[in-house]
Design a protein around this motif. Structure first.
Motif: not given
Length: 801
Positions: A780-798
């Protein structure tokens, strides 16, 4: 070449965290496998080297029952060629010590009258490097490493040796490696005394001298022919106790073999998972860079050079990871070996570690495997078509396959339309990335199985008193061990036990040596063999002795035998077996087969009635087992009896008796098992972080759309983590079953050589579930930390990605 190197470096720099974790995973694989190889390479070597250095005994003969004349036996063996014999050692037995205010009852001691060297056999290795006398100085003793390590006794300490009503205070002048009686987790030790002290101190103590001697064979395999000649020339077999080389060596080797087996098995599993992860990472890296590769190929970059960029990338990562992995494996394996063979180490003597070259070979093979897997998976780049790559970002076939997977009957069966959006996103992520989901399921299954096995194994050893009967011991509440048979008031103890209303039943046990007749089995080919025979005046059933098959003996013509005897003689229930007891032949019916770690199951059980057909006046008992009406009173009653009969017996609870032996085994096992568990938890975190990072990168456009329609980053991340948690929970359930049942069955293969064919496990399901859930937490921690990129990127950049 310059273009390939530049592309490789760009891949390394662009995914720093992911590449760091891949390198760490290779390092962990190298560490675990090479550590296991070094431990296995050293299993037995430390003992063998010390046995050669000390010219150690292959057999130890002890004379306590008066059935053979020790001087005659010693003279016969001294006259034989091809063997060496130790001096005839004189000793008294004592029980219990006091040290630094602690009362330690469950220590059984051979107090030896130290002869002048040379001894020829079982030469002692001393902890101090300074010159010493040939024998201990007056008022001082030499003690073995096993006793010193168990109770943290150092040179210069004063130890009180209980002689019954008084205590013999002697100062430790040196600590020695005493091979026959110095194995780890034992409660028996030889203490070497000054000859003058021995005569003075034991003249005032009732009881006769006992004797022992060690025999070293130039060729141990010929020992049977010597014993046949002995029986032929003397007219009677040897009837006293004989300790075989297998029993001497077994407890030196068992821990390293258990650790080595677990580590090599799990190391291979870790290696396979690491290689699959690397291959999976390359496949998804190719998929993630599909358009880029297609554009580069349209510009003239060949398929071979495309593959070469990945080879260079992972070659650099492998070199950076494997070298420190090998270095760490030497350090860790040396630590594990040092604690597992601590009784073979004295002072600051250096432990020679073998297997370094094998570990280096492991590193080379691992590097070659990584490159092989890189080439195998990177070959997919050959099939990339520039047009399809630019249009779909993948091959048209893969694009169609993924679309069909999302719209498969599985999705409809799950009922996506009726599930919450967060759950749908999590499950969709698992279904779409089937390979990574299978890999994560496999990883969490193995991580849980390792953690569960370690917990169950340690719990089963520390709580061995709960399953004592399944290890071949009795299940009585109290055991009274006779220390000085010459002064032991047997009638007085019988009377005291008979009058005590708190006692439910009592059993009196003696131990004798039985010799199996060569005619008993065609497997023996004319050779005789000795086994330890337990003689019980009482009921084996009432005292909790268990069998694997059949029942314990009840009649004079019945016997139960250990699994090792049954295997060697090819015997089953109902078969007949001929045993020589005190020189007389008796035929028994085998009514039961049992396992026992003591004496490696080379033993048997008969009744007192069977013994009295040979010796009607037999009453030479070594232990008394006592069951209580209220087991909670065991400590109180044991203390009262010990105080009353301390001059000749040691009375302790069964828990105290077993804890003193097996607590050290648990202490040794906890370090390697903890290391393996931590490595698998770390590997779980790394691999799931890496695979989730890859899948998130592939799905970046989808997550950008989710954010653009109002879903928060936190909700998306929770959805991804929820899917991984569900998957890892399934893995934890499977891992629990694997750890409890499958891995324990494999461990039984190792222990079968030590007389345990069915491993007695204590299943504390609360703790098992807790340890199994550790892999869920790591996932769970591995998946949570790996998904930080979703938080840091804007919808447009994604969406642009």
């Amino acid at each position: 070449m310059a273009a390939m190197l530049k592309l490789s470096l760009s891949y390394l720099s662009r995914s720093k965290i992911q590449n760091l974790f891949i390198a760490l995973l290779i390092l962990l694989s190298t560490l675990l496998v090479s550590t296991a190889v070094i431990i296995l390479a050293n299993t037995g070597n430390q003992f063998k080297n010390m046995h050669d250095q000390t010219n150690g005994s292959h057999q130890i003969l002890t004379f306590e029952k008066g059935l053979n004349d020790p001087n005659d036996v010693h003279q016969w063996w001294t006259a034989q060629k091809g063997i060496e014999v130790s001096p005839l050692l004189t000793y008294h037995t004592l029980s219990g010590i006091t040290f630094k205010g602690m009362d330690i009852p469950n220590v059984y001691l051979y107090m030896l009258n130290t002869p002048s060297p040379p001894w020829g056999v079982d030469e002692l290795i001393f902890s101090s490097e300074t010159a010493r006398n040939d024998v201990p100085e007056q008022g001082k003793v030499w003690i073995p490493t096993s006793l010193a390590n168990a109770y943290n006794i150092s040179v210069g300490d004063t130890v009180g040796f209980k002689t019954g009503s008084s205590t013999l205070d002697l100062k430790v002048s040196d600590i020695v490696v005493d091979l026959p009686y110095g194995a780890p987790f034992t409660n028996t030790a030889r203490v070497w005394m000054n000859p003058t002290d021995y005569q003075t101190d034991f003249d005032s103590i009732a009881g006769k001298d006992n004797y022992m001697m060690g025999i070293h064979f130039d060729d141990y395999s010929t020992n049977s022919s010597y014993w046949e000649r002995y029986a032929s020339e003397t007219g009677t077999p040897f009837l006293e106790a004989k300790m075989e080389f297998e029993s001497i060596s077994s407890f030196y080797l068992i821990i390293n073999q258990i650790i080595g087996f677990i580590m090599i098995f799990l190391g291979i599993v870790m290696l396979v998972i690491a290689l699959i992860t690397i291959g999976f990472t390359i496949s998804d890296a190719i998929l993630a860079n599909y358009k880029t590769i297609g554009i580069l190929k349209s510009m003239g970059l060949t398929s071979s050079r495309t593959i070469g960029t990945y080879v260079i990338q992972y070659s650099l990562l492998s070199v950076v990871a494997i070298l420190p992995g090998l270095a760490l494996s030497v350090v860790i394996s040396k630590f594990i070996i040092s604690i597992s063979v601590s009784s073979l180490q004295v002072g600051n003597r250096h432990i020679a570690i073998n297997g370094i070259s094998e570990a280096i070979l492991v590193g080379v093979c691992l590097f070659a495997l990584v490159i092989l897997f890189v080439v195998m998976y990177a070959k997919k780049a050959r099939s990339i078509q520039p047009v399809q790559a630019i249009r779909y970002g993948m091959s048209e076939v893969d694009n169609t396959r993924i679309a069909n997977r999302i719209n498969s009957p599985l999705g409809n069966w799950v009922g996506f339309a009726r599930l919450p959006v967060a759950v749908v996103i999590g499950i969709r992520n698992l279904i779409k990335n089937t390979k990574s989901s299978v890999l994560m399921l496999l990883l969490t299954t193995m991580a849980s199985s390792v953690l569960v096995l370690g917990y169950v194994l340690l719990t089963s050893i520390t709580g061995i008193y709960q399953t004592a009967a399944q290890w071949g011991y009795d299940n009585a509440n109290i055991a009274a061990v006779v220390v000085n048979k010459n002064t032991f008031p047997q009638a007085e103890l019988k009377q005291a036990l008979g009058k005590d209303s708190r006692i439910r039943n009592v059993g009196w046990q003696g131990n004798i040596t039985g010799v199996v007749s060569p005619e008993s089995s065609s497997e023996m080919q004319g050779q005789s063999t000795s086994l330890y025979l337990s003689v019980l005046d009482g009921s084996y059933q009432e005292l909790g002795f268990e069998t694997l098959k059949g029942d314990n003996p009840r009649q004079a013509n019945e016997v139960a035998i250990g699994v090792s005897v049954a295997k060697t003689l090819n015997k089953e229930l109902g078969d007949l077996i001929d045993l020589y007891i005190e020189g007389e032949k008796r035929t028994f019916i085998i009514t039961g087969i049992y396992q026992a770690i003591a004496n490696m199951s080379v033993s048997g059980r008969i009744t007192i009635d069977a013994m009295r057909t040979v010796n009607p006046s037999y009453g030479d008992f070594d232990a008394i087992f006592i069951n209580l009406k209220d087991p909670t009173q065991a400590d109180t009653i044991a203390g009262e009896l010990n105080e009353q009969f301390k001059a000749s017996a040691s009375v302790v609870t069964q828990k105290t008796l077993l804890d003193s032996v097996y607590a050290e085994a648990a202490d040794i096992l906890i370090y390697p098992m903890s290391l393996i568990g931590l490595l698998f938890i770390l590997a779980t975190f790394i691999i799931i972080f890496s695979t989730c990072r890859i899948s998130i990168r592939k799905e970046s456009r989808t997550y950008g759309i989710y954010k653009s329609i109002g879903m928060t980053s936190r909700r998306i991340r929770l959805s991804v983590a929820m899917g991984i948690t569900i998957l890892s929970a399934i893995g934890a359930i499977l891992g629990t079953a694997v750890g409890v049942y499958v891995l324990s069955m494999l461990l039984e293969m190792v222990l079968s050589g030590y007389g345990i064919v069915h491993l007695p496990l204590i299943l504390n399901w609360g703790g098992i579930i807790l340890f199994a859930c550790l892999s869920i937490g790591a996932a769970t921690l591995g998946s949570w930390f790996s998904s930080r990129v979703i938080r840091e990127a804007s919808p447009r950049m994604l969406v642009i990605e």
